[in-house]
Write an enzyme that holds these catalytic residues in place. Structure first.
Site, short mmCIF file in Angstrom:
data_model
loop_
_atom_site.label_atom_id
_atom_site.label_comp_id
_atom_site.label_asym_id
_atom_site.label_seq_id
_atom_site.Cartn_x
_atom_site.Cartn_y
_atom_site.Cartn_z
N TYR A 1 -2.02 6.20 -2.51
CA TYR A 1 -1.48 6.56 -1.22
C TYR A 1 -1.66 8.30 -0.87
O TYR A 1 -1.73 8.55 0.21
CB TYR A 1 0.19 6.42 -1.26
CG TYR A 1 0.76 6.08 0.12
CD1 TYR A 1 0.20 4.89 0.86
CD2 TYR A 1 1.96 6.72 0.60
CE1 TYR A 1 0.47 4.96 2.33
CE2 TYR A 1 2.63 6.38 1.69
CZ TYR A 1 1.78 5.52 2.41
OH TYR A 1 2.49 5.05 3.92
N LYS B 1 4.51 11.04 4.71
CA LYS B 1 5.86 10.46 5.08
C LYS B 1 6.63 11.19 4.40
O LYS B 1 8.03 11.13 4.83
CB LYS B 1 5.55 9.22 4.13
CG LYS B 1 4.62 7.96 4.74
CD LYS B 1 5.04 7.44 6.03
CE LYS B 1 4.65 6.20 6.24
NZ LYS B 1 4.94 5.95 7.88
#
Length: 254
Positions: free
Chosen positions: A153, A160
């Site tokens: 990720y 995020k």
């Protein structure tokens, strides 16, 4: 009565009928809300997907990196709705170099794009919609748990984390306008966004086994229901919160 009777909502990020945003728009309409969608790029595709909703809503163009789009957003939404009670931020993007195990080699230019689109746009969207939210309301963003360094990720995880911090500052500054700001941190789902993540299969293989409640990688309804609940009047004193809809994985040890 529906949970969102009389509510006027702007929903971003409907790419396909497999997206969380599509299910939010569908459920919101079923619960009595009026909905306007935004699209980026191929608007004809979003308009085609919008026809699959119970009531095909208007679709307006929004590129969150385009200042003109943001500056005119309130007027363009106002052509269809006389105000807004809720906004759904379902926008995220990172260049391929930001994902898939390339963390140490990603350029600032690509990281900047990821942060602009996935993080700063939360503030940009909220501010652009503020003139239409004179009676208060709710802003809900879609998140992925940023408390851990997940495989593959990479810089999207950093973006995020920024989104989670941004939501708290927005909650602080928009509270005086009667606007609640919250995030829904969904578990991994087989959406268009997921398909762009190299190595996504690592999540697919492990998440259902780790989740105490189990996890269906194809079911966006639980995350959509959480968004609709936060958009409703049933959370009048909740802001700056992250609601995890991930089968419970966030609470488990390794």
């Amino acid at each position: 009565m529906g949970l969102l009777d009389g509510k006027r909502l702007l929903v971003t990020g409907v790419l396909t009928d497999a997206s969380i945003a599509f299910n939010v728009a569908k459920l919101a309409q079923e619960e009595g809300a009026q909905v306007v969608l935004t699209g980026f790029g191929r608007l004809s595709l979003v308009e085609r997907i919008a026809k699959r909703l119970p009531e095909p809503p208007p679709v307006i163009e929004l590129d969150v990196q385009n200042t003109d789009h943001l500056d005119t957003l309130a007027d363009r939404v106002g052509a269809h709705l006389d105000g807004l009670d809720g906004v759904v931020h379902s926008i995220g993007f990172a260049p391929q170099s930001c994902l898939g195990g390339n963390f140490l080699n990603t350029s600032w230019e690509d990281v900047a794009t990821a942060v602009h689109v996935s993080t700063f746009s939360f503030k940009s969207l909220a501010v652009a919609c503020l003139p239409l939210m004179k009676e208060g309301g709710a802003v809900v963003g879609l998140d992925f748990d940023a408390t851990k360094a997940w495989p593959v990720y990479d810089w999207m995880g950093v973006a995020k984390a920024g989104l989670e911090s941004c939501s708290r500052y927005l909650a602080r500054d928009l509270g005086k306008h009667g606007i609640r700001v919250n995030l829904v941190a969904a578990g991994p789902l087989r959406t268009m966004a997921a398909k762009s993540i190299p190595g996504f299969k690592e999540f697919e293989d492990s998440w259902p086994e780790r989740a105490p409640l189990g996890w269906d990688l194809a079911d966006t309804a639980p995350a959509a229901k959480a968004c609709v609940a936060l958009l409703s009047d049933w959370f009048p004193a909740t802001t700056g919160e992250i609601v995890h809809v991930d089968g419970g994985v966030h609470a488990m040890g390794a």
